[in-house]
Write a protein that holds these residues in place. Structure first.
Motif, mmCIF file in Angstrom:
data_model
loop_
_atom_site.group_PDB
_atom_site.id
_atom_site.type_symbol
_atom_site.label_atom_id
_atom_site.label_comp_id
_atom_site.label_asym_id
_atom_site.label_seq_id
_atom_site.Cartn_x
_atom_site.Cartn_y
_atom_site.Cartn_z
ATOM 1 N N LYS A 1 0.649 -1.097 -0.119
ATOM 2 C CA LYS A 1 0.067 -0.015 0.063
ATOM 3 C C LYS A 1 0.780 1.155 0.067
ATOM 4 O O LYS A 1 1.582 1.554 0.664
ATOM 5 N N ASN A 2 0.468 2.116 -0.760
ATOM 6 C CA ASN A 2 1.188 3.441 -0.899
ATOM 7 C C ASN A 2 2.663 3.523 -1.065
ATOM 8 O O ASN A 2 3.275 4.336 -0.731
ATOM 9 N N THR A 3 3.187 2.221 -1.796
ATOM 10 C CA THR A 3 4.648 2.047 -1.818
ATOM 11 C C THR A 3 5.008 1.956 -3.506
ATOM 12 O O THR A 3 4.317 1.120 -4.118
ATOM 13 N N PRO A 4 5.823 2.866 -3.880
ATOM 14 C CA PRO A 4 6.052 2.837 -5.190
ATOM 15 C C PRO A 4 6.799 1.515 -5.834
ATOM 16 O O PRO A 4 7.271 0.769 -4.904
ATOM 17 N N VAL A 5 6.292 1.111 -6.915
ATOM 18 C CA VAL A 5 6.847 -0.210 -7.509
ATOM 19 C C VAL A 5 7.373 0.056 -8.816
ATOM 20 O O VAL A 5 6.984 0.886 -9.657
ATOM 21 N N VAL A 6 8.673 -0.392 -9.038
ATOM 22 C CA VAL A 6 9.316 -0.357 -10.357
ATOM 23 C C VAL A 6 9.339 -1.702 -11.167
ATOM 24 O O VAL A 6 9.382 -2.803 -10.616
ATOM 25 N N PHE B 1 -0.086 -6.077 -13.206
ATOM 26 C CA PHE B 1 0.579 -5.266 -12.354
ATOM 27 C C PHE B 1 -0.172 -3.899 -12.051
ATOM 28 O O PHE B 1 -0.281 -3.574 -10.872
ATOM 29 N N GLU B 2 -0.853 -3.563 -12.846
ATOM 30 C CA GLU B 2 -1.591 -2.255 -12.948
ATOM 31 C C GLU B 2 -2.733 -2.228 -11.949
ATOM 32 O O GLU B 2 -3.021 -1.382 -11.016
ATOM 33 N N MET C 1 -3.676 -1.206 -4.455
ATOM 34 C CA MET C 1 -2.809 -0.949 -3.332
ATOM 35 C C MET C 1 -2.459 0.851 -3.182
ATOM 36 O O MET C 1 -1.636 1.017 -2.424
ATOM 37 N N ASN C 2 -2.929 1.620 -4.166
ATOM 38 C CA ASN C 2 -2.614 2.914 -4.233
ATOM 39 C C ASN C 2 -1.133 2.920 -4.262
ATOM 40 O O ASN C 2 -0.576 3.961 -3.848
ATOM 41 N N ALA C 3 -0.468 2.116 -5.248
ATOM 42 C CA ALA C 3 1.064 2.079 -5.360
ATOM 43 C C ALA C 3 1.190 2.612 -6.670
ATOM 44 O O ALA C 3 0.991 2.247 -7.708
ATOM 45 N N PRO C 4 2.298 3.746 -6.871
ATOM 46 C CA PRO C 4 2.747 4.506 -7.895
ATOM 47 C C PRO C 4 3.522 3.346 -8.665
ATOM 48 O O PRO C 4 4.419 2.640 -8.173
ATOM 49 N N VAL C 5 3.088 3.195 -10.046
ATOM 50 C CA VAL C 5 3.775 2.130 -10.855
ATOM 51 C C VAL C 5 4.840 3.064 -11.781
ATOM 52 O O VAL C 5 4.387 3.994 -12.453
#
Length: 309
Positions: free
Chosen positions: A176-181, A193-194, A200-204
């Motif tokens: 949650k709220n954690t960026p993922v590369v 992935f999207e 999770m409201n995670a920036p991709v």
């Protein structure tokens, strides 16, 4: 355990790892970490990220698998292997719980790494998954950044029969709220992935949108790359102390990781990044990944990856 009894060593939940961590005072909550999963390239990627952090002045833990010669290769701080005395003491202090819950070798090793990193107060640790992601023993951490290198048809008897199913397991490390590369996408895996990232409201961050990387020179012991920064229109040259043209994708992923880390408060300078990449083997102790130890005649060491679950 995996090599002895096969897929039945793979646990379908995180109960044992959570129990071990609780018994140790939840060491996984006491340091920042970067969590790395993927079918291929996660070992090289983890080592390169750790080398860059270390060269930038951070006290850096590194947990990888499998080991080649010495069990202690799995757990390092600033490139130095865990002390034998710590391993012995850890086994002794967790003996009673281990006899009770019967953890796998991998579960116990993960807990050992977390305890070691916390006790030594690392600034940050790079944690490589062993198998999969969602149910991997390492997936009890709350990282500052998640990284998924790529998806391929691996461990299908445990992770799924399609790329989508395997991607869903690897995407389990997205928090949650954690960026993922994401290092590499396929038409089958990108929607997975999207969707998980939205949940999770995670920036991709797709590395293909950040950098274009091409090999420009090969010496036998290292590779030189031309790197185009697609966001800023800049071109750079990097030499890495690893071989194999597949390192193009790994380097693209790693450079994207450095961009995201810098945006989140880390200070990773270009000079430190370049030096770390060129000397990654010496800095972190990475060997056995298409490792050219002699050119004439050509002698290459390459270790396959078959983890213990």
């Amino acid at each position: 355990m995996f090599s002895r009894i096969g897929p039945t060593a793979f646990k379908k939940d995180l109960h044992n790892t959570l129990a071990l961590c609780k018994n140790l005072g939840n060491p996984e909550q006491k340091f920042k970490c970067i969590h790395v999963a993927g079918t291929n390239g996660k070992g090289s990627t983890s080592h390169m990220i750790a080398a860059i952090l270390q060269e930038s002045g951070y006290k850096t833990g590194l947990y990888t698998s499998p080991h080649i010669k010495d069990f202690r290769e799995r757990i390092r701080i600033n490139g130095k292997m865990i002390e034998e005395s710590f391993v012995v003491d850890f086994v002794q202090k967790t003996r009673a719980l281990s006899e009770s819950i019967q953890p796998s070798f991998f579960e116990l090793t993960v807990a050992m790494a977390f305890d070691y990193f916390a006790g030594n107060q690392v600034d940050v640790a790079v944690i490589e998954t062993g198998l999969g992601g969602r149910l991997d023993s390492t997936n009890v951490v709350n990282p500052v950044l998640s990284v998924i290198t790529n998806i391929g048809m691996d461990h299908m008897n445990m992770l799924g029969n399609t790329l989508q199913e395997i991607a869903a397991e690897k995407a389990g490390i997205i928090k949650k709220n954690t960026p993922v590369v994401i290092g590499e996408t396929l038409p089958e895996t990108l929607p997975v992935f999207e969707a998980k990232a939205r949940e999770m409201n995670a920036p991709v961050h797709l590395s293909e949108n950040y950098y274009q990387v091409k090999v420009s020179a090969y010496s036998g012991f290292n590779l030189t790359f031309n790197v185009d920064n697609l966001l800023h229109g800049l071109t750079s040259t990097y030499t890495i102390g690893l071989t194999g043209h597949y390192q193009e994708k790994n380097l693209r992923t790693v450079l994207t990781v450095t961009d995201i880390l810098n945006k989140s408060g880390f200070h990773l300078q270009k000079t430190a990044i370049g030096k770390a990449l060129e000397n990654v083997k010496e800095i972190t102790g990475l060997y056995g990944r298409w490792d050219v130890i002699r050119e004439y005649p050509a002698v290459i060491l390459d270790v396959g990856h078959n983890e213990d679950g």
